[in-house]
Design an enzyme around this catalytic site. Structure first.
Site, mmCIF file in Angstrom:
data_model
loop_
_atom_site.group_PDB
_atom_site.id
_atom_site.type_symbol
_atom_site.label_atom_id
_atom_site.label_comp_id
_atom_site.label_asym_id
_atom_site.label_seq_id
_atom_site.Cartn_x
_atom_site.Cartn_y
_atom_site.Cartn_z
ATOM 1 N N MET A 97 9.409 -4.250 5.112
ATOM 2 C CA MET A 97 9.886 -3.594 3.888
ATOM 3 C C MET A 97 10.445 -4.582 2.866
ATOM 4 O O MET A 97 11.324 -4.237 2.089
ATOM 5 C CB MET A 97 10.944 -2.543 4.246
ATOM 6 N N VAL A 148 9.372 -7.367 -0.222
ATOM 7 C CA VAL A 148 8.330 -7.979 -1.053
ATOM 8 C C VAL A 148 8.361 -9.483 -0.812
ATOM 9 O O VAL A 148 9.440 -10.090 -0.746
ATOM 10 C CB VAL A 148 8.588 -7.655 -2.547
ATOM 11 N N HIS A 153 -1.217 0.043 4.320
ATOM 12 C CA HIS A 153 -0.519 0.951 3.402
ATOM 13 C C HIS A 153 -1.047 2.375 3.608
ATOM 14 O O HIS A 153 -2.259 2.575 3.715
ATOM 15 C CB HIS A 153 -0.765 0.490 1.958
ATOM 16 N N LYS A 176 -2.159 7.937 12.712
ATOM 17 C CA LYS A 176 -3.142 7.881 13.786
ATOM 18 C C LYS A 176 -4.337 7.014 13.344
ATOM 19 O O LYS A 176 -4.849 6.204 14.113
ATOM 20 C CB LYS A 176 -3.598 9.313 14.091
HETATM 21 C C1 GRF Z 1 3.178 2.665 8.061
HETATM 22 O O1 GRF Z 1 2.928 3.947 7.548
HETATM 23 C C2 GRF Z 1 2.540 1.618 7.192
HETATM 24 O O2 GRF Z 1 1.366 2.048 6.583
HETATM 25 C C3 GRF Z 1 3.598 1.381 6.140
HETATM 26 O O3 GRF Z 1 4.829 1.485 6.817
HETATM 27 C C4 GRF Z 1 4.663 2.297 7.976
HETATM 28 C C5 GRF Z 1 5.107 1.468 9.127
HETATM 29 O O4 GRF Z 1 5.129 2.187 10.341
HETATM 30 N N1 GRF Z 1 3.407 0.100 5.504
HETATM 31 P P1 GRF Z 1 5.294 1.403 11.703
HETATM 32 O O5 GRF Z 1 6.591 0.584 11.607
HETATM 33 O O6 GRF Z 1 4.105 0.516 11.893
HETATM 34 O O7 GRF Z 1 5.402 2.462 12.755
#
Ligand code: GRF
Length: 195
Positions: free
Chosen positions: A93, A95, A112, A175
């Site tokens: 999270m 940049v 994403h 999924k």
């Molecule tokens: C996922 O939905 C990904 O696309 C986004 O952040 C979420 C991360 O989920 N960038 P996780 O930590 O991999 O479970």
């Protein structure tokens, strides 16, 4: 002899995409590739325990109270120390600084939860529902200086129903993310070997 690739994964939270990649590597679905390290910028990220359970080396490089460039220098140094060829952002999270992107230009992937270029940034699933789209999905793309705007590697399409909540849609997309990310990493690494 087959050339092996080394990946490093950056997380901030749950780490389910990290687990999907780690399991795909272990099962040989991403050939000739090892996962050298999982790095989190958040000490309490749930994904850290999941990585440790799998015997994967983890590092916490805490972002709190640090300037982006200084924090990134430490992350880049750790990735280089682990001889990482490809960096996979998986729910990371933060940049990335220009220096980070330069250090691994063309060798950083992100996943994403939308069909980019639609719905970049935060809360992509909510953006899709608010917009009333009937189809959304997920995208693996190279990371450059733009927000979720780098070259697209692979996408999966997911339907949106009128009954969907952010939670139900996110679960359906997730999924697909778990299948798409290992496929995309395999594609990118096999192209690199052709160079
Ligand atoms: C996922 O939905 C990904 O696309 C986004 O952040 C979420 C991360 O989920 N960038 P996780 O930590 O991999 O479970």
């Amino acid at each position: 002899m087959t050339k092996r690739s080394t990946i490093g994964i950056l997380i901030s939270g749950r780490g389910s995409n990290m687990v999907a990649l780690a399991d795909a590597l272990r099962e040989g679905r991403v050939p000739d590739t090892e996962l050298a390290v999982v790095i989190s910028d958040q000490p309490q990220a749930a994904g850290l325990a999941k990585a440790k359970e799998r015997g994967i080396e983890t590092l916490v490089i805490e972002r709190r109270g640090r300037k982006r460039a200084e924090h990134d220098r430490e992350v880049v140094a750790a990735l280089k120390a682990h001889h990482v060829d490809l960096v996979c952002l998986a729910g990371y999270m933060r940049v990335l600084s220009r220096e980070f992107i330069e250090a691994f230009r063309g060798r950083i992937l992100n996943i994403h939860p939308s069909l980019l270029p639609s719905f970049p940034g935060l809360d992509a699933q909510k953006q899709a529902i608010d917009h009333g789209v009937k189809w959304t999905g997920c995208t693996v793309h190279f990371v450059d200086e733009t927000l979720d705007g780098g070259p697209i590697v692979a996408q999966r399409v997911v339907p949106v129903s009128d009954e969907d909540t952010v939670e139900s849609l996110s679960a359906r997309i997730l999924k697909q993310e778990h299948e798409l990310y290992p496929e995309a990493v395999t594609m990118v690494l096999s192209n690199n070997h052709r160079d």
